[in-house]
Design a protein around this motif. Sequence first.
Motif, PDB file in Angstrom:
ATOM      1  N   VAL A   1       2.682   8.259   2.471  1.00 48.23           N
ATOM      2  CA  VAL A   1       4.071   7.884   2.228  1.00 48.23           C
ATOM      3  C   VAL A   1       4.165   6.222   2.228  1.00 48.23           C
ATOM      4  CG1 VAL A   1       6.518   7.578   3.239  1.00 48.23           C
ATOM      5  CG2 VAL A   1       5.587   9.567   2.953  1.00 48.23           C
ATOM      6  N   THR A   2       3.261   5.734   3.282  1.00 46.79           N
ATOM      7  CA  THR A   2       3.290   4.603   3.282  1.00 46.79           C
ATOM      8  C   THR A   2       2.510   3.693   2.171  1.00 46.79           C
ATOM      9  OG1 THR A   2       3.025   4.542   6.050  1.00 46.79           O
ATOM     10  CG2 THR A   2       2.245   2.544   4.848  1.00 46.79           C
ATOM     11  N   MET A   3       1.409   4.328   1.622  1.00 51.63           N
ATOM     12  CA  MET A   3       0.709   3.962   0.411  1.00 51.63           C
ATOM     13  C   MET A   3       1.689   3.928  -0.694  1.00 51.63           C
ATOM     14  SD  MET A   3      -2.401   5.577  -1.606  1.00 51.63           S
ATOM     15  CE  MET A   3      -1.328   6.892  -2.147  1.00 51.63           C
ATOM     16  N   LEU A   4       2.428   4.725  -0.896  1.00 55.32           N
ATOM     17  CA  LEU A   4       3.319   4.790  -2.170  1.00 55.32           C
ATOM     18  C   LEU A   4       4.324   3.749  -2.003  1.00 55.32           C
ATOM     19  CD1 LEU A   4       3.761   8.617  -2.745  1.00 55.32           C
ATOM     20  CD2 LEU A   4       2.267   7.268  -4.108  1.00 55.32           C
ATOM     21  N   ALA A   5       4.907   3.549  -0.772  1.00 55.56           N
ATOM     22  CA  ALA A   5       5.776   2.491  -0.504  1.00 55.56           C
ATOM     23  C   ALA A   5       5.482   0.933  -0.605  1.00 55.56           C
ATOM     24  CB  ALA A   5       6.726   2.731   0.802  1.00 55.56           C
ATOM     25  N   SER A   6       4.101   1.020  -0.033  1.00 60.96           N
ATOM     26  CA  SER A   6       3.569  -0.601  -0.115  1.00 60.96           C
ATOM     27  C   SER A   6       2.796  -0.932  -1.043  1.00 60.96           C
ATOM     28  CB  SER A   6       2.687  -0.802   1.124  1.00 60.96           C
ATOM     29  OG  SER A   6       1.843  -0.296   1.304  1.00 60.96           O
ATOM     30  N   GLY A   7       2.092  -0.041  -1.872  1.00 56.74           N
ATOM     31  CA  GLY A   7       1.187   0.008  -2.875  1.00 56.74           C
ATOM     32  C   GLY A   7      -0.054  -0.364  -2.416  1.00 56.74           C
ATOM     33  N   TYR A   8      -0.263  -0.101  -1.059  1.00 53.05           N
ATOM     34  CA  TYR A   8      -1.794  -0.473  -0.464  1.00 53.05           C
ATOM     35  C   TYR A   8      -2.405   0.885   0.294  1.00 53.05           C
ATOM     36  CZ  TYR A   8      -1.208  -5.310  -1.372  1.00 53.05           C
ATOM     37  OH  TYR A   8      -1.129  -6.625  -1.795  1.00 53.05           O
ATOM     38  N   VAL A   9      -3.543   0.944   0.097  1.00 51.59           N
ATOM     39  CA  VAL A   9      -4.336   1.780   0.948  1.00 51.59           C
ATOM     40  C   VAL A   9      -4.807   1.241   2.048  1.00 51.59           C
ATOM     41  CG1 VAL A   9      -6.172   3.767   0.831  1.00 51.59           C
ATOM     42  CG2 VAL A   9      -5.091   3.283  -1.315  1.00 51.59           C
ATOM     43  N   ASN A  10      -4.512   1.903   3.333  1.00 52.98           N
ATOM     44  CA  ASN A  10      -4.729   1.055   4.620  1.00 52.98           C
ATOM     45  C   ASN A  10      -6.146   1.760   5.148  1.00 52.98           C
ATOM     46  OD1 ASN A  10      -4.502   1.419   7.950  1.00 52.98           O
ATOM     47  ND2 ASN A  10      -3.933  -0.689   7.096  1.00 52.98           N
ATOM     48  N   TYR A  11      -7.148   0.874   5.655  1.00 56.28           N
ATOM     49  CA  TYR A  11      -8.146   1.294   6.296  1.00 56.28           C
ATOM     50  C   TYR A  11      -8.568   0.222   7.558  1.00 56.28           C
ATOM     51  CZ  TYR A  11     -13.019   3.014   7.110  1.00 56.28           C
ATOM     52  OH  TYR A  11     -14.188   3.191   7.765  1.00 56.28           O
ATOM     53  N   GLY A  12      -8.238   1.002   8.641  1.00 57.33           N
ATOM     54  CA  GLY A  12      -8.294  -0.035   9.903  1.00 57.33           C
ATOM     55  C   GLY A  12      -7.516  -1.383   9.595  1.00 57.33           C
ATOM     56  N   ASN A  13      -8.166  -2.365   9.737  1.00 57.49           N
ATOM     57  CA  ASN A  13      -7.368  -3.670   9.695  1.00 57.49           C
ATOM     58  C   ASN A  13      -7.209  -4.205   8.099  1.00 57.49           C
ATOM     59  OD1 ASN A  13      -6.530  -3.640  12.297  1.00 57.49           O
ATOM     60  ND2 ASN A  13      -8.486  -4.357  12.996  1.00 57.49           N
ATOM     61  N   TYR A  14      -7.417  -3.366   7.296  1.00 54.76           N
ATOM     62  CA  TYR A  14      -7.519  -3.796   6.069  1.00 54.76           C
ATOM     63  C   TYR A  14      -6.628  -3.238   5.047  1.00 54.76           C
ATOM     64  CZ  TYR A  14     -11.446  -6.641   7.734  1.00 54.76           C
ATOM     65  OH  TYR A  14     -12.153  -7.595   8.461  1.00 54.76           O
ATOM     66  N   ASP A  15      -6.035  -3.697   4.217  1.00 48.39           N
ATOM     67  CA  ASP A  15      -5.315  -2.982   2.962  1.00 48.39           C
ATOM     68  C   ASP A  15      -5.919  -3.125   1.624  1.00 48.39           C
ATOM     69  OD1 ASP A  15      -3.387  -1.859   4.586  1.00 48.39           O
ATOM     70  OD2 ASP A  15      -1.809  -3.202   4.173  1.00 48.39           O
ATOM     71  N   PHE A  16      -6.108  -2.092   0.970  1.00 47.24           N
ATOM     72  CA  PHE A  16      -6.855  -2.351  -0.433  1.00 47.24           C
ATOM     73  C   PHE A  16      -5.699  -1.988  -1.350  1.00 47.24           C
ATOM     74  CE2 PHE A  16     -10.113  -1.476   2.691  1.00 47.24           C
ATOM     75  CZ  PHE A  16     -11.197  -2.355   2.158  1.00 47.24           C
ATOM     76  N   GLY A  17      -5.506  -2.878  -2.389  1.00 48.29           N
ATOM     77  CA  GLY A  17      -4.640  -2.801  -3.588  1.00 48.29           C
ATOM     78  C   GLY A  17      -4.149  -4.240  -4.002  1.00 48.29           C
ATOM     79  N   PRO A  18      -2.910  -4.382  -4.458  1.00 44.00           N
ATOM     80  CA  PRO A  18      -2.177  -3.160  -4.718  1.00 44.00           C
ATOM     81  C   PRO A  18      -2.515  -2.263  -5.928  1.00 44.00           C
ATOM     82  CG  PRO A  18      -1.011  -5.570  -5.277  1.00 44.00           C
ATOM     83  CD  PRO A  18      -2.419  -5.703  -5.053  1.00 44.00           C
TER      84      PRO A  18
END
Length: 832
Positions: free
Chosen positions: A435-452
Amino acid sequence: MKKILAVIVLIFIAANSIFGQTKVSGIVVDKLKQPVPYANVVFKNSSIGTVTNEDGRFYMESPNTYTILLITSIGFADKEITLSKTVNYNFTIELSEQQELKEVVIFAGKTSKKNNPALDILRKIWEKKKKNGLYQFSQYQMEKYEKVEFDINSIDSAYRKQKIFKGMEFIFDHVDTSKVTGKTYLPIFINEALVDVYGDNKIPKVKEITKASKTSGFDGNQQILSFIKDLYSDYNIYNNYIALFDKSFTSPLSRTGIDVYNYVLKDSAYIDKKWCYNIVFYPRRKNELTFKGDFWVNDTTFAIKKINMAVTKSANINWVKDIYVEQEFEVLNDSVFLLTKDYLMSDFAFNKKEKSKGVYGKRTTYYQNHKFNVEKPEKFYKEEVNFVDNEIYKKSDEYWEENRFEKLTKDEQGVYKMLDTLKNVQAFKQITSLVTMLASGYVNYGNYDFGPIFSTFGYNEVEGFKTRLGARTYFGPNDPWRVQAFIAYGARDDKFKYGFAGKWMIDKKNRIIISGGNRRDIEQLGSQLTITNDILARNYGSSAFFTTGSNGKLTNIGLTNAYIAIEPVKNLTFQTGVSYKTLESASPVFSLDYYTTLPTAADPAGVVKSTTTQSEFNIQAEYTPNRRTIAYGVERSIANSPYTTLFVNYSQGYKGIMNSDFNYRKLEVYYKQPIIIGPLGRTNLILELGKTFGTVPLGLLSIVPGNQTFFTIENTFSNLNYYEFVTDKYATFQWNHDFNGRIFARIPFMRKLNWREFVGVKAAYGSVSDDNKAINASGLLYTAPEDVYWEYNAGVGNIFKILRIDFSWRGNYLDVPNVNKFAVKASFGFYF
């Protein structure tokens, strides 16, 4: 003996808790077995009741025991049903047609606007509304307790067996039943808040100070709570229109209510020792944004004592099957009616079928301890720019037990524990991550987001198929600093592009932020007028997969900047900084060439340069009143839409600094004003003004923004190509209006489609100086819209609930070769 006595007492208490309540549901039909909508259903000798929906169905619940159900409807004889049990589901109640007229005039179908006692009372409500409640006092203050809950509804055995709930089966031990719909539901999110409210009717200003907040359910509570506050914005039933889910519903107490509602004076009785009238209301037409329900109003002050209303199912609103509102008022000093309870429930679902599953959103608000005419200085109401008190989230269970207005039920207490346990279940973590990924456009891994992730792929004639990968640091929504970067590769030009930027909030109170970055990329200049030097902004002109005509007029851009920003007043931001950029054509079919030495008789070729190098100082101000933001870190998200925007930008170029080529000054103004026009929908007005003082080449001029994509892009002209109009002085105006389906609702065969109508006009004026024309060596013939270019559009939205199609026609400049006289654009979105 004592043990036996204790068991008897426990049995008696249990019996009271189980049987000391009444639940009933069913359908009301006529003799032809057709549903009777808007029938009045009440527990006899009580003020507890409801109105059947458009399918004739109803559900009621009371903590007290009642044995008789009374059903009344216009044109039908009253009917009483004896309730043999405390829980009575799926009644089919058949009404007979009225045989004799009673003392009161009966209105059939559409009620008359003349000789209707209900309308006489309604006019008295209009006359007195400014003298009721909090409006009677110069200042007021009170305590507020608010509880918000989200629940999965329509839980059945098949639903429980779905694979998604594997490992989470324990949650179904907390299934409950809705008091409004009678459906089972499972809580998934609960928030409680204690708030002090202060208001001054003279200024007028309102300030809320949260004393305590408690949440269980999803992580990222600030985002969820901000979304909820926008979703369930405050409203006043006395206003002509009530804003819910970005729509303007006509209030049953509106001065225009006579045109959209039928009103019937149904009953009169004492409520809390005050004589009150009961008026039933229901819509005159389908598909309009209206309610059905009833209210009790006092016979002397004409203040509302109690109101219940539900949005009609035919209303043109997406993703929401039901909306139910209940408000109760108490009498202070014999004459002042104050709101003490406000209950709002909505049923979010993909469709409006009776058995469809969805999510309940419920907000219950209580008010108490009112004080009046305690004046506070005006500066007290000044909004904090960036304030958060983390202590309000740390209140103990004992504090909540002592201070909440309404005790939690045993079931609600169990839900808190269940939700806290659920957060540690791996399957639930995976769902929330998705849900968070679809809302923000980012894929979270630890302290990093990958995207948009939505900017990963693109296409243009120079780069061909383009792949873009990005990342950013993310420790939480309130990060005081953030670093982000991207790398991109074009398959056709076989080149890598990149960008990186960082920002740091060095002062939280006034949001003083320093930032800087560098980018090397290919983009479409002239895709918008009022621009910012955002290092990582996405350029739609160079990244669209499909375009009309050629999109090869692209530019290699190198940009480095450094800025400092401050927000001294809420939603007023100032920013200043410097930038250094280089511009060079990225395509052999496009040129940014300019003369550094003009052609003469002695030197007819002149001296031509292909690269523009420019240093620039910049200062800008942005004012966005009524904008609400999420989080308190260096980056914030917007929580509401729409809001007014005023943006002013001043830039100055300096020749010679770091080999910069030109001296110039540029002033730009952008103004956007959304206007809600009640039942007529929403208008957006956009005005842009700009002027460049000095002689500059094509790369630094202002291009009236064309749109060669197949999608609607705000602030662009749908029938213009890139670089069709070149200016150094410009003014553009755009008007767009959304009728929210009001016109289609009047057309019988189109009502069920729930389509929505859009119209708009765009215009541009501009000129370009002779000096700027003289240094042009690009081969592009400079044309400015000195005769005011204009185009107009009409569109249909809400197709399949997500698609909008706009048809656009060019108003003039029709003789230009290869122009788009007619264009079709589309856009997608999830809108209520």
